[in-house]
Design a protein around this motif. Structure first.
Motif, PDB file in Angstrom:
ATOM      1  N   UNK A 125      -0.560 -14.123 -18.881  1.00 47.57           N
ATOM      2  CA  UNK A 125      -0.207 -15.511 -18.545  1.00 47.57           C
ATOM      3  C   UNK A 125       1.173 -15.673 -17.931  1.00 47.57           C
ATOM      4  N   UNK A 126       2.148 -14.879 -18.375  1.00 48.52           N
ATOM      5  CA  UNK A 126       3.523 -15.067 -17.895  1.00 48.52           C
ATOM      6  C   UNK A 126       3.657 -14.787 -16.407  1.00 48.52           C
TER       7      UNK A 126
ATOM      8  N   UNK B 289      -0.682 -26.468 -43.599  1.00 47.54           N
ATOM      9  CA  UNK B 289       0.726 -26.448 -43.220  1.00 47.54           C
ATOM     10  C   UNK B 289       1.231 -27.869 -42.994  1.00 47.54           C
ATOM     11  N   UNK B 290       2.546 -28.012 -43.057  1.00 41.74           N
ATOM     12  CA  UNK B 290       3.173 -29.295 -42.739  1.00 41.74           C
ATOM     13  C   UNK B 290       3.295 -29.489 -41.234  1.00 41.74           C
ATOM     14  N   UNK B 291       3.496 -28.394 -40.515  1.00 40.96           N
ATOM     15  CA  UNK B 291       3.654 -28.457 -39.065  1.00 40.96           C
ATOM     16  C   UNK B 291       2.788 -27.376 -38.428  1.00 40.96           C
ATOM     17  N   UNK B 292       1.836 -27.795 -37.592  1.00 41.70           N
ATOM     18  CA  UNK B 292       0.951 -26.839 -36.935  1.00 41.70           C
ATOM     19  C   UNK B 292       1.668 -26.230 -35.731  1.00 41.70           C
ATOM     20  N   UNK B 293       1.799 -24.898 -35.726  1.00 44.09           N
ATOM     21  CA  UNK B 293       2.492 -24.209 -34.639  1.00 44.09           C
ATOM     22  C   UNK B 293       1.868 -22.835 -34.448  1.00 44.09           C
ATOM     23  N   UNK B 294       0.687 -22.761 -33.836  1.00 47.21           N
ATOM     24  CA  UNK B 294       0.017 -21.469 -33.665  1.00 47.21           C
ATOM     25  C   UNK B 294       0.751 -20.600 -32.641  1.00 47.21           C
ATOM     26  N   UNK B 295       0.583 -19.295 -32.797  1.00 46.92           N
ATOM     27  CA  UNK B 295       1.170 -18.334 -31.873  1.00 46.92           C
ATOM     28  C   UNK B 295       0.144 -18.072 -30.767  1.00 46.92           C
ATOM     29  N   UNK B 296       0.300 -18.726 -29.623  1.00 45.53           N
ATOM     30  CA  UNK B 296      -0.682 -18.663 -28.549  1.00 45.53           C
ATOM     31  C   UNK B 296      -0.408 -17.484 -27.613  1.00 45.53           C
ATOM     32  N   UNK B 297      -1.417 -17.179 -26.776  1.00 39.52           N
ATOM     33  CA  UNK B 297      -1.249 -16.122 -25.784  1.00 39.52           C
ATOM     34  C   UNK B 297      -0.122 -16.458 -24.820  1.00 39.52           C
ATOM     35  N   UNK B 298      -0.041 -17.716 -24.407  1.00 39.66           N
ATOM     36  CA  UNK B 298       0.994 -18.118 -23.460  1.00 39.66           C
ATOM     37  C   UNK B 298       2.385 -17.936 -24.048  1.00 39.66           C
ATOM     38  N   UNK B 299       2.555 -18.343 -25.308  1.00 42.05           N
ATOM     39  CA  UNK B 299       3.860 -18.207 -25.948  1.00 42.05           C
ATOM     40  C   UNK B 299       4.243 -16.737 -26.101  1.00 42.05           C
ATOM     41  N   UNK B 300       3.290 -15.921 -26.554  1.00 38.79           N
ATOM     42  CA  UNK B 300       3.564 -14.495 -26.711  1.00 38.79           C
ATOM     43  C   UNK B 300       3.937 -13.851 -25.383  1.00 38.79           C
ATOM     44  N   UNK B 301       3.200 -14.196 -24.338  1.00 41.17           N
ATOM     45  CA  UNK B 301       3.432 -13.585 -23.039  1.00 41.17           C
ATOM     46  C   UNK B 301       4.819 -13.945 -22.501  1.00 41.17           C
ATOM     47  N   UNK B 302       5.290 -15.124 -22.841  1.00 42.46           N
ATOM     48  CA  UNK B 302       6.614 -15.564 -22.390  1.00 42.46           C
ATOM     49  C   UNK B 302       7.729 -15.177 -23.366  1.00 42.46           C
TER      50      UNK B 302
ATOM     51  N   UNK C 248       8.129 -16.224 -26.527  1.00 43.28           N
ATOM     52  CA  UNK C 248       8.572 -17.314 -27.388  1.00 43.28           C
ATOM     53  C   UNK C 248       7.707 -17.385 -28.633  1.00 43.28           C
ATOM     54  N   UNK C 249       8.196 -18.080 -29.653  1.00 47.35           N
ATOM     55  CA  UNK C 249       7.479 -18.208 -30.919  1.00 47.35           C
ATOM     56  C   UNK C 249       7.632 -19.645 -31.416  1.00 47.35           C
ATOM     57  N   UNK C 250       6.644 -20.512 -31.154  1.00 51.41           N
ATOM     58  CA  UNK C 250       6.765 -21.922 -31.528  1.00 51.41           C
ATOM     59  C   UNK C 250       7.021 -22.141 -33.019  1.00 51.41           C
ATOM     60  N   UNK C 251       6.446 -21.291 -33.887  1.00 45.96           N
ATOM     61  CA  UNK C 251       6.631 -21.477 -35.326  1.00 45.96           C
ATOM     62  C   UNK C 251       8.077 -21.212 -35.734  1.00 45.96           C
ATOM     63  N   UNK C 252       8.663 -20.136 -35.208  1.00 42.81           N
ATOM     64  CA  UNK C 252      10.065 -19.845 -35.516  1.00 42.81           C
ATOM     65  C   UNK C 252      10.962 -20.945 -34.970  1.00 42.81           C
ATOM     66  N   UNK C 253      10.681 -21.415 -33.770  1.00 42.10           N
ATOM     67  CA  UNK C 253      11.493 -22.492 -33.192  1.00 42.10           C
ATOM     68  C   UNK C 253      11.442 -23.744 -34.059  1.00 42.10           C
TER      69      UNK C 253
ATOM     70  N   UNK D 219       1.027   0.103 -20.873  1.00 47.22           N
ATOM     71  CA  UNK D 219       1.812  -1.056 -20.475  1.00 47.22           C
ATOM     72  C   UNK D 219       1.320  -2.384 -20.989  1.00 47.22           C
ATOM     73  N   UNK D 220       0.402  -2.401 -21.966  1.00 55.99           N
ATOM     74  CA  UNK D 220      -0.052  -3.671 -22.525  1.00 55.99           C
ATOM     75  C   UNK D 220       1.069  -4.324 -23.322  1.00 55.99           C
ATOM     76  N   UNK D 221       1.080  -5.667 -23.325  1.00 63.52           N
ATOM     77  CA  UNK D 221       2.108  -6.418 -24.030  1.00 63.52           C
ATOM     78  C   UNK D 221       1.462  -7.557 -24.824  1.00 63.52           C
ATOM     79  N   UNK D 222       2.147  -8.028 -25.874  1.00 59.47           N
ATOM     80  CA  UNK D 222       1.635  -9.190 -26.603  1.00 59.47           C
ATOM     81  C   UNK D 222       1.430 -10.373 -25.660  1.00 59.47           C
ATOM     82  N   UNK D 223       0.319 -11.061 -25.868  1.00 53.11           N
ATOM     83  CA  UNK D 223      -0.017 -12.205 -25.029  1.00 53.11           C
ATOM     84  C   UNK D 223      -0.994 -11.888 -23.920  1.00 53.11           C
ATOM     85  N   UNK D 224      -1.202 -10.593 -23.622  1.00 53.85           N
ATOM     86  CA  UNK D 224      -2.189 -10.234 -22.603  1.00 53.85           C
ATOM     87  C   UNK D 224      -3.579 -10.641 -23.076  1.00 53.85           C
ATOM     88  N   UNK D 225      -4.282 -11.404 -22.255  1.00 54.99           N
ATOM     89  CA  UNK D 225      -5.620 -11.891 -22.607  1.00 54.99           C
ATOM     90  C   UNK D 225      -6.653 -10.840 -22.209  1.00 54.99           C
TER      91      UNK D 225
END
Length: 491
Positions: free
Chosen positions: A269-270, A463-476, A478-483, A225-231
């Motif tokens: 985190x979610x 990069x022109x725009x810094x948008x790392x894929x964080x644990x919080x974003x993954x758990x929720x 979302x993908x800040x870079x794609x957005x 049951x592990x998911x992306x964003x699990x710390x």
């Protein structure tokens, strides 16, 4: 620009690569192939009568693939000469640097085994290559004579010599295959880890928090049951982070070499949930090539095509273009998000072909020898132009050919870069050379520069725009870079 996942610092000093935490480990040296004779006359001589040349891979020994032979003193001389002849700085490097690095590795191996000897002392060297080899080989043979006649020990010391020489060259694409004597076997938990919003090819670069970046389908991690964003907070009850530092020893449990259960303590985190999951590592990975992940092309918000390209291996550019063409037949595509995060690189011709879909008649980079003029790398103008705006997503595991592609996008102003700085693991085209023990050296004779002649290796592409894929974003989910990329393409 071939991808060599086995190395940021090449040869046997390779860092632990953790793709899917499926780690191949040597299952022991092939002792049956390395039986040494007790007859001193049968031992390798310290001074071979002639320095045999390493051969290009196509012209190398025709022995059974994957059947190595002992790495003898004659092999070491062949490797030494091959490095001098075929690496970028080989013609000018002080050979004493190579021998010092080699002997440092040898003495470290002896210390690890409790076998240090007084004769393990590097002799006086003069910088004259032939004389220095003779002095080194004589000392090395004297050391072998003072040690137990153990084939595995001799092989380990030979690997230490070649690994040290390769490391001294300092090119992250120079690789020796000799550390893979024996049959590889690996276990997996099915977790691709991330760290502080930063993909981490080298455990030693990791910074907390350490989290699950991806879960492999059907793996023990998915079944638990592990998911992306699990710390990941602890393994087998031991904290992963102590005093702000990630423990490589604890991380080692996430790279299992046995089927023993591994208890992983996680925080999601979610939901703010913390729990411990017991994972039983999967069976050893079968030998043989793995099926590469596919290129995916999907339509997302605003008529944007989201293209995920995992590498630049042969045929990848055509795969991207064919899937984009199919999507455009059914949808109004207004822009392209080209996701190269964790793209490990590949072939230069694939880079040229895909860049040719966004620009023609452009110099995309330079391949430069130590002396003499550089050769320009160009777009493949046989590729039809897409005539679509593009945003590229990158991270610190965008390496090699991916570095080169990203630098061309930036220098030629083909689109914006979003995400994180690329890895900076880039070199010219490598060539393989076969040694007489049926191993090979993969060496790079040129350096790769960007289109504006900037150095990329060790630095990467910003990069022109810094948008790392964080644990919080993954758990929720979302993908800040794609957005950010969609916003740039649709604004």
């Amino acid at each position: 620009m071939n991808r060599f996942r086995s190395a940021r610092r090449a040869a046997v000093r390779r860092p632990a690569l953790m793709a899917g935490l499926t780690v191949l480990v040597a299952a022991g040296l092939a002792i049956s192939e390395m039986t040494a004779s007790a007859d001193p006359a049968a031992r390798p001589t310290a001074r071979p009568s002639a320095a045999a040349s390493c051969a290009p891979a196509a012209d190398g020994p025709s022995g059974p693939p994957g059947t190595p032979k002992p790495t003898t003193v004659a092999t070491l001389r062949m490797a030494y000469q091959c490095i001098l002849d075929h690496t970028y700085i080989g013609p000018v490097i002080d050979d004493r640097v190579l021998f010092a690095a080699a002997f440092k590795n040898v003495t470290a191996e002896l210390a690890k085994r409790g076998l240090d000897r007084s004769v393990a002392t590097l002799p006086a060297l003069t910088g004259r290559r032939g004389a220095d080899w003779d002095a080194f080989a004589t000392t090395y043979q004297t050391l072998l004579d003072a040690l137990p006649n153990d084939p595995a020990l001799r092989q380990a010391l030979a690997e230490a010599v070649i690994g040290g020489m390769i490391a001294a060259i300092g090119d992250d694409h120079d690789v020796w295959t000799g550390s893979f004597h024996g049959s590889p076997a690996g276990y997996t938990l099915g977790i691709l880890p991330g760290s502080s919003g930063r993909a981490t090819p080298n455990i030693r670069d990791a910074q907390p928090p350490f989290y699950v970046l991806k879960v492999e389908p059907g793996s023990p991690a998915e079944q638990a049951g592990l998911k992306p964003g699990d710390v990941i907070e602890a393994v087998n009850g031991v904290p992963l982070v102590v005093n702000g530092m990630v423990s490589p020893g604890v991380l080692g449990w996430l790279q299992p070499t046995t089927a023993d259960p591994v208890k992983v303590t996680l925080h999601r985190p979610a939901t703010d949930r913390t729990w411990t999951a017991e994972l039983r590592p999967a069976s050893p990975t079968p030998a043989g090539p793995r099926t590469p992940p596919p290129v995916t092309v999907t339509l997302i918000d605003g008529g944007v095509a989201d293209v995920v390209l995992p590498d630049f291996m042969p045929g990848r550019a055509d795969e991207v273009l064919q899937k984009l063409a199919a999507l455009r037949k059914t949808s109004d595509v207004r822009g392209v998000v080209l996701d190269l995060r964790s793209n490990g690189g590949g072939r230069a011709e694939e880079v040229a072909k895909l860049l040719g879909a966004f620009a023609h008649n452009k110099i995309t980079g330079w391949s430069c020898p130590l002396h003499g003029p550089c050769t320009p790398d160009r777009t493949d103008d046989t590729t039809p132009l897409l005539n679509l705006p593009m945003v590229e997503l990158t991270n610190s595991m965008c390496a090699s050919a991916c570095d080169a592609f990203s630098s061309a996008v930036r220098d030629l102003k083909l689109g914006k870069l979003v995400g994180e700085r690329t890895s900076g693991i880039v070199a010219g085209k490598p060539s393989a050379y076969v040694l007489d023990d049926n191993t090979s050296l993969v060496l790079v004779g040129q350096h790769q520069l960007g289109a504006d002649r900037e150095i990329l290796d060790g630095i990467g592409v910003a990069v022109d725009y810094n948008a790392p894929l964080t644990a919080e974003a993954l758990s929720k989910g979302t993908d800040p870079a794609v957005q950010r990329a969609v916003a740039l393409l649709t604004s």
